[in-house]
Design a protein around this motif. Structure first.
Motif: not given
Ligand SMILES: CSCC[C@H](NC=O)C(=O)O
Ligand SMILES: [Zn+2]
Ligand SMILES: [Zn+2]
Length: 424
Positions: A144-149, A192-194, A278-280, A309-311, A354-357, A382-384
């Protein structure tokens, strides 16, 4: 380096793992678990399956160290992969075809089934050479990493089992490098998913009037776009790395009144919304970005509301940015650099992913975690579509991990970092 005969079974095992379809939304976690358990058995590693959430097995393997009182090493990888648009690939994404260049094409070849199996292959070599770890080495294969872990690494990092493992350092995924320098990551940006929503008066499509939902939303989109361009300009000018700016990308737009042939064309809708990924960066001024969202992107004065939706907060509960020290205070960096160079690789300066893990769940607990996937001279796919990894890079990565695991598992020097940690 390997000769072809000794490399062949290593590549087939990689292909075997890649052929197991663990893509969302319906990953075959049990087939992956069975494969990993059979690998563990062939390596005489202690194995257990943790099912902290039903249907989502975590495989935990253990290579006991000679001094189990020292904090252990955790090698983490996720078993799931993102979906693939099969017809847009040159080779089917779950066939793991090895082409005449030695490239293995498959979803997960970079992200991150490579790493999971490279850990195991490195241990196979270390065992064959007679090496015995001083620190205990654990391997976790999480879903489940790809859907938030949340049902994977998050539950694992907060479990009693994890607490008993006395983990001192975590390795998790990084990114491929298009040049010969391997990349390593000490932190990551927070997602941050806004969703912003505009409302306004409905009306005839032929009428010009103020305060329509569409107009209100447009003003926000313009403001987001200016901010995005300014951040991107810093990257383009070489002033900031990708992980050091706030990225914002519009990922959906939703508005209009549906009709049997599409949308009603002469009615201005009373609602419109847009979504942004958004990625902070952990070092960003979170409060000022929050103000910007409330005051410029979704101001109540323009009939707008917003929802996350996610922060994920950039701070831990002590208010400090969540990152792993990358200076001398953290001996694991020097060890990593030394081990990579001993295996004839070069390591670049520590970066922000740059993304989340899943590494964030370990860092949140105050543990050092380093993101590292040994793929040099490899385009970032990755993801491509057409994700691939060359077999020689894969094999080189195994040697790199052999060197890292040897160095980490042999490290006994007492450091300040290993004083008992603050109670969590
Ligand atoms: C916020 S959970 C999503 C995690 C995902 N990880 C890898 O791509 C990402 O989008 O970064
Ligand atoms: Zn990944
Ligand atoms: Zn991914």
């Amino acid at each position: 380096a390997e000769d072809d005969a000794s490399a062949a079974p290593i590549i087939s095992r990689f292909q075997h793992y890649l052929r197991i379809n663990t893509a969302h939304p319906d990953p075959d976690y049990y087939q992956a678990a069975n494969f990993l358990l059979s690998q563990a058995q062939s390596l005489s590693l202690h194995a257990q399956t943790l099912e902290l959430v039903k249907g989502k097995p975590i495989i935990l393997l253990k290579w006991p160290g000679k001094n189990p009182s020292l904090p252990s090493i955790l090698l983490n990888s996720h078993t799931d992969v993102v979906p693939a648009e099969h017809h847009k690939w040159t080779h089917p994404p779950f066939e793991a075809l090895l082409d005449s260049n030695g490239d293995v094409y498959a979803r997960g070849s970079q992200d991150m089934k490579c790493v999971g199996l490279q850990y195991l292959e490195a241990i196979r070599k270390l065992k064959a050479s007679g090496f015995q770890p001083i620190r205990t080495v654990y391997l976790s294969f999480v879903p489940d990493e790809e859907i938030g872990g949340h049902d994977g690494a998050e539950k694992f990092a907060n479990s009693d089992t994890f607490a008993q493992m006395n983990v001192g350092i975590v390795l998790d995924e990084g990114l491929a490098s298009p040049n010969e320098i391997y990349r390593a990551f000490y932190a990551e940006r927070c997602p941050w998913w806004l969703v912003i929503k505009a409302t306004g008066a409905p009306g005839h499509g032929a009428k010009l009037y103020d305060n329509t939902a569409m107009e209100n939303l447009f003003k926000s989109i313009e403001s987001v776009r200016r901010f995005r361009a300014a951040q991107f300009d810093l990257v383009k000018a070489g002033l900031k790395a990708e992980g050091e700016v706030v990225s914002v990308n519009m990922v959906f737009l939703k508005a209009g009144t549906p009709s049997p042939t599409g949308f009603v064309m002469n009615l201005q809708p009373s609602e419109a919304q847009a979504g942004f990924d958004i990625r902070v960066p952990p070092t960003a001024d979170q409060a000022s970005l929050e103000r910007r969202i409330a005051e410029e992107w979704a101001p109540t004065s323009r009939n707008m509301t917003f929802e996350f939706k996610q922060k994920v907060s950039v701070h831990d509960k002590f208010g400090k940015p969540i990152l792993t020290a990358s200076d001398n205070s953290n001996p694991w960096w020097a060890l990593l650099e030394g081990a990579v160079s001993k295996a004839n690789g070069k390591l670049g300066n520590p970066e922000i992913f740059p993304a989340s893990t899943d590494a964030r769940y370990f860092r949140e607990r105050g543990l050092p975690a380093i993101g590292f996937s040994p793929m040099a001279n490899t385009p970032i796919l990755l993801h491509d579509h057409n994700e691939f990894l060359n077999k020689d890079e894969y094999l080189k990565g195994i040697d790199i991990y052999e060197s890292i695991i040897e160095a980490y598992a042999s490290f006994v020097e007492h450091t300040r970092n290993e004083a008992p940690r603050e109670e969590l």
